[in-house]
Design a protein around this motif. Structure first.
Motif, PDB file in Angstrom:
ATOM      1  N   LEU A 141       0.819  -1.215   0.000  1.00 55.12           N
ATOM      2  CA  LEU A 141       0.000   0.000   0.000  1.00 55.12           C
ATOM      3  C   LEU A 141       0.850   1.260   0.000  1.00 55.12           C
ATOM      4  N   ARG A 142       1.928   1.246   0.772  1.00 52.67           N
ATOM      5  CA  ARG A 142       2.765   2.433   0.885  1.00 52.67           C
ATOM      6  C   ARG A 142       3.622   2.673  -0.364  1.00 52.67           C
ATOM      7  N   ALA A 143       3.780   1.623  -1.178  1.00 53.12           N
ATOM      8  CA  ALA A 143       4.613   1.738  -2.370  1.00 53.12           C
ATOM      9  C   ALA A 143       3.861   2.305  -3.570  1.00 53.12           C
ATOM     10  N   GLN A 144       2.568   2.572  -3.417  1.00 51.34           N
ATOM     11  CA  GLN A 144       1.772   3.086  -4.531  1.00 51.34           C
ATOM     12  C   GLN A 144       0.986   4.317  -4.090  1.00 51.34           C
ATOM     13  N   THR A 145       0.432   5.034  -5.076  1.00 48.95           N
ATOM     14  CA  THR A 145      -0.307   6.262  -4.773  1.00 48.95           C
ATOM     15  C   THR A 145      -1.702   6.290  -5.389  1.00 48.95           C
ATOM     16  N   LYS A 146      -2.067   5.271  -6.141  1.00 48.18           N
ATOM     17  CA  LYS A 146      -3.356   5.285  -6.840  1.00 48.18           C
ATOM     18  C   LYS A 146      -4.519   5.001  -5.897  1.00 48.18           C
ATOM     19  N   THR A 147      -4.353   4.012  -5.046  1.00 48.51           N
ATOM     20  CA  THR A 147      -5.412   3.622  -4.111  1.00 48.51           C
ATOM     21  C   THR A 147      -5.137   4.220  -2.734  1.00 48.51           C
ATOM     22  N   LYS A 148      -6.101   4.968  -2.218  1.00 50.09           N
ATOM     23  CA  LYS A 148      -6.001   5.475  -0.851  1.00 50.09           C
ATOM     24  C   LYS A 148      -6.237   4.314   0.123  1.00 50.09           C
ATOM     25  N   TRP A 149      -5.702   4.433   1.309  1.00 46.14           N
ATOM     26  CA  TRP A 149      -5.892   3.368   2.293  1.00 46.14           C
ATOM     27  C   TRP A 149      -5.991   3.959   3.701  1.00 46.14           C
ATOM     28  N   VAL A 150      -6.661   3.206   4.540  1.00 46.78           N
ATOM     29  CA  VAL A 150      -6.729   3.534   5.964  1.00 46.78           C
ATOM     30  C   VAL A 150      -6.553   2.233   6.727  1.00 46.78           C
ATOM     31  N   ILE A 151      -5.637   2.221   7.658  1.00 47.85           N
ATOM     32  CA  ILE A 151      -5.438   1.065   8.541  1.00 47.85           C
ATOM     33  C   ILE A 151      -6.037   1.395   9.895  1.00 47.85           C
ATOM     34  N   VAL A 152      -6.907   0.525  10.385  1.00 45.94           N
ATOM     35  CA  VAL A 152      -7.553   0.729  11.684  1.00 45.94           C
ATOM     36  C   VAL A 152      -6.994  -0.302  12.663  1.00 45.94           C
ATOM     37  N   SER A 153      -6.203   0.164  13.606  1.00 50.52           N
ATOM     38  CA  SER A 153      -5.591  -0.708  14.613  1.00 50.52           C
ATOM     39  C   SER A 153      -6.497  -0.781  15.831  1.00 50.52           C
ATOM     40  N   THR A 154      -6.869  -1.993  16.200  1.00 52.73           N
ATOM     41  CA  THR A 154      -7.874  -2.203  17.238  1.00 52.73           C
ATOM     42  C   THR A 154      -7.345  -2.885  18.491  1.00 52.73           C
ATOM     43  N   GLY A 155      -6.118  -3.427  18.425  1.00 56.62           N
ATOM     44  CA  GLY A 155      -5.671  -4.308  19.485  1.00 56.62           C
ATOM     45  C   GLY A 155      -6.363  -5.652  19.355  1.00 56.62           C
TER      46      GLY A 155
END
Length: 300
Positions: A141-155
């Motif tokens: 995900l971090r290596a590209q810019t076309k698709t936005k992303w959100v990571i939700v850390s929950t424990g």
């Protein structure tokens, strides 16, 4: 507004996500197109109670494991936002495969299966090998810019804490087992809050993109977890510490036992964060703590 959503998987987290989208649509009277990716043969989606059918949910029936990246991409490309709620149980390499299909499909926004610990902080080579794949997904995900992303850390998902086979809270033996130290802590979030808060994050303005967001129902030390159990059942629990040496020896004696690996990795500092750091605390959104969840879900 991103108006079309595909939720991959209909386990507890997936159903909570679909319910949260459904509730948001009803509460704000917005035109959302909500879909669930399900196995062929599925004809309806019921809520977490198993009693109420969630109407107007589009069913995308495809074999997630057996289908190619291109086949999955053709389905994913129909939706603006894809939320992966199929976890480790679907098999090694699947999180990378799903992410590759999301990127190949040109999806606008992706929420990967990262509903867990702070994988960046834990790093590679931990006691739980499946965690390395989570870092592979982040790298993609971090290596590209076309698709936005959100990571939700929950424990940890709150219900996992009370699994007898996980072994931290043993109701059968009336014993609490601390992992590493009584001062070590776990961040826990229940499925209902994972769904609700993820949807709050996705509709937040200004839009949150390409970030790791932390949420929590509660962060508690093992001492506090023991106190919760004693309050809940109104009796003392035996307290046993499993130090790091014990946990390492358990892995050596049974290297294929997944719960030994989980116990070891949950001694890492990357498995907890303060409530003040969380999106829900900063936005004053109430969440369900350990005691409240247990009262609602355990037979007392």
């Amino acid at each position: 507004m991103k108006s079309s959503f595909l939720v991959i998987g209909t386990g507890e987290v997936g159903l909570s996500m679909l319910q949260a989208l459904y509730d948001y649509k009803q509460a704000y009277q917005v035109d959302l197109h909500i879909a669930a990716l399900v196995q062929p043969g599925t004809t309806a989606i019921k809520d977490l109670s198993g009693n109420v059918v969630l109407s107007d949910i589009i069913l995308e029936t495809i074999d997630l494991v057996g289908s190619s990246v291109a086949e999955l991409a053709s389905v994913f490309s129909k939706y603006e936002t894809v939320i992966c709620c199929s976890g480790f149980s679907i098999g090694k390499g699947m999180q990378v495969k799903i992410t590759e299909a999301v990127l190949a499909g040109g999806v606008i926004r992706y929420i990967p299966w990262q509903f867990g610990v702070d994988y960046d902080k834990i790093g590679r080579g931990s006691a739980q090998p499946v965690f390395d794949e989570q870092l592979d997904v982040r790298d993609l995900l971090r290596a590209q810019t076309k698709t936005k992303w959100v990571i939700v850390s929950t424990g940890m998902i709150t219900s996992f804490l009370f699994r007898e086979d996980f072994g931290v809270v043993s109701l059968d033996n009336e014993t609490i087992y601390a992992l590493g130290s009584w001062d070590n802590a776990l961040t826990l979030t229940c499925c209902e809050d994972i769904g609700k808060l993820t949807i709050e994050v996705l509709f937040y303005q200004p839009e949150i993109t390409n970030e790791v967001i932390f949420i929590a129902g509660e962060t508690a030390t093992f001492t506090q977890i023991a106190e919760h159990a004693e309050t809940l059942f109104d009796k003392p629990f035996k307290r046993v510490i499993w130090d790091n040496e014990h946990l390492k020896n358990s892995i050596k004696s049974e290297p294929d036992n997944i719960f030994h690996k989980y116990r070891m990795v949950f001694t890492d500092p990357g498995v907890n964060w303060p409530m003040a750091k969380t999106f829900n605390h900063q936005q004053n959104i109430p969440t369900i703590g350990i005691l409240e969840w247990a009262k609602n879900n355990l037979v007392i």
